[in-house]
Write a protein that holds these residues in place. Structure first.
Motif, mmCIF file in Angstrom:
data_model
loop_
_atom_site.group_PDB
_atom_site.id
_atom_site.type_symbol
_atom_site.label_atom_id
_atom_site.label_comp_id
_atom_site.label_asym_id
_atom_site.label_seq_id
_atom_site.Cartn_x
_atom_site.Cartn_y
_atom_site.Cartn_z
ATOM 1 N N GLU A 132 71.903 -23.688 113.499
ATOM 2 C CA GLU A 132 71.062 -23.913 112.320
ATOM 3 C C GLU A 132 71.905 -24.328 111.117
ATOM 4 O OE1 GLU A 132 67.972 -21.535 109.392
ATOM 5 O OE2 GLU A 132 68.676 -20.565 111.214
ATOM 6 N N GLU A 133 73.023 -23.642 110.903
ATOM 7 C CA GLU A 133 73.897 -23.962 109.785
ATOM 8 C C GLU A 133 74.513 -25.350 109.936
ATOM 9 O OE1 GLU A 133 73.826 -21.128 111.409
ATOM 10 O OE2 GLU A 133 73.578 -19.535 109.931
ATOM 11 N N LEU A 134 74.878 -25.705 111.175
ATOM 12 C CA LEU A 134 75.434 -27.032 111.434
ATOM 13 C C LEU A 134 74.401 -28.114 111.137
ATOM 14 C CD1 LEU A 134 77.634 -28.928 112.498
ATOM 15 C CD2 LEU A 134 76.708 -28.544 114.789
ATOM 16 N N PHE A 135 73.184 -27.935 111.618
ATOM 17 C CA PHE A 135 72.137 -28.934 111.380
ATOM 18 C C PHE A 135 71.807 -29.042 109.894
ATOM 19 C CE2 PHE A 135 70.211 -28.694 115.913
ATOM 20 C CZ PHE A 135 71.204 -29.528 116.374
ATOM 21 N N ASP A 136 71.793 -27.909 109.186
ATOM 22 C CA ASP A 136 71.544 -27.955 107.741
ATOM 23 C C ASP A 136 72.618 -28.756 107.021
ATOM 24 O OD1 ASP A 136 69.249 -26.458 108.030
ATOM 25 O OD2 ASP A 136 70.216 -24.563 107.460
ATOM 26 N N HIS A 169 77.665 -26.299 99.504
ATOM 27 C CA HIS A 169 76.916 -25.057 99.758
ATOM 28 C C HIS A 169 76.655 -24.879 101.249
ATOM 29 C CE1 HIS A 169 73.843 -21.974 99.524
ATOM 30 N NE2 HIS A 169 73.010 -22.785 100.158
ATOM 31 N N TYR A 170 76.177 -25.923 101.896
ATOM 32 C CA TYR A 170 75.887 -25.836 103.324
ATOM 33 C C TYR A 170 77.161 -25.744 104.154
ATOM 34 C CZ TYR A 170 70.973 -26.642 102.452
ATOM 35 O OH TYR A 170 69.680 -26.509 102.028
ATOM 36 N N LYS A 171 78.217 -26.391 103.709
ATOM 37 C CA LYS A 171 79.487 -26.313 104.434
ATOM 38 C C LYS A 171 80.054 -24.894 104.371
ATOM 39 C CE LYS A 171 83.794 -28.781 105.082
ATOM 40 N NZ LYS A 171 84.608 -29.919 104.666
ATOM 41 N N GLU A 172 79.920 -24.249 103.222
ATOM 42 C CA GLU A 172 80.379 -22.860 103.095
ATOM 43 C C GLU A 172 79.587 -21.942 104.012
ATOM 44 O OE1 GLU A 172 80.018 -22.025 98.942
ATOM 45 O OE2 GLU A 172 81.896 -23.051 98.450
ATOM 46 N N ARG A 173 78.265 -22.144 104.078
ATOM 47 C CA ARG A 173 77.443 -21.332 104.980
ATOM 48 C C ARG A 173 77.859 -21.539 106.435
ATOM 49 N NH1 ARG A 173 71.557 -22.387 104.684
ATOM 50 N NH2 ARG A 173 71.523 -20.670 106.148
ATOM 51 N N LEU A 174 78.170 -22.778 106.811
ATOM 52 C CA LEU A 174 78.618 -23.076 108.171
ATOM 53 C C LEU A 174 79.954 -22.408 108.453
ATOM 54 C CD1 LEU A 174 78.390 -24.584 110.865
ATOM 55 C CD2 LEU A 174 79.389 -26.582 109.725
ATOM 56 N N GLU A 175 80.888 -22.492 107.517
ATOM 57 C CA GLU A 175 82.203 -21.880 107.712
ATOM 58 C C GLU A 175 82.106 -20.359 107.795
ATOM 59 O OE1 GLU A 175 84.408 -23.530 104.472
ATOM 60 O OE2 GLU A 175 84.817 -25.398 105.558
ATOM 61 N N LEU A 176 81.239 -19.751 106.989
ATOM 62 C CA LEU A 176 81.041 -18.297 107.074
ATOM 63 C C LEU A 176 80.470 -17.907 108.436
ATOM 64 C CD1 LEU A 176 79.605 -17.443 103.543
ATOM 65 C CD2 LEU A 176 81.784 -16.707 104.507
ATOM 66 N N CYS A 177 79.524 -18.679 108.915
ATOM 67 C CA CYS A 177 78.947 -18.400 110.228
ATOM 68 C C CYS A 177 79.995 -18.543 111.318
ATOM 69 C CB CYS A 177 77.767 -19.332 110.488
ATOM 70 S SG CYS A 177 76.979 -19.066 112.082
ATOM 71 N N GLU A 178 80.775 -19.607 111.260
ATOM 72 C CA GLU A 178 81.821 -19.811 112.265
ATOM 73 C C GLU A 178 82.841 -18.681 112.242
ATOM 74 O OE1 GLU A 178 83.280 -23.699 111.311
ATOM 75 O OE2 GLU A 178 81.864 -24.673 112.663
#
Length: 85
Positions: free
Chosen positions: A63-67, A39-48
């Motif tokens: 923030e997404e990376l730290f999460d 879940h957090y990896k998907e959020r990070l990839e979407l942000c990137e």
């Protein structure tokens, strides 16, 4: 001491690979596949993807990376010390 060094040097190459691999890398890879980390990896990839699609932006994905790192390290913490001698 010299005999032990020779044993290590002339041993099976596969044994050397196993000795030189860090169990932390394997545990991190397994933890990244858990539902919570995905879940957090998907959020990070979407942000990137969003940041990389813009040419002029001040947005960062800190923030997404730290999460993601927090979730992965939380998973790793419970499994790592079972592999420590």
């Amino acid at each position: 001491m010299v005999f032990e060094d020779k044993m290590l040097t002339y041993g099976d190459p596969a044994d050397e690979v196993r000795k030189n691999t860090d169990p932390l890398d394997a545990i991190r890879a397994k933890c990244e596949e858990t539902e919570h980390c995905v879940h957090y990896k998907e959020r990070l990839e979407l942000c990137e993807a969003r940041v990389n699609s813009r040419s002029n932006t001040t947005e960062e994905c800190t923030e997404e990376l730290f999460d993601f790192l927090h979730a992965r390290d939380h998973c790793v913490a419970h499994k790592l010390f079972n592999n420590v001698k």
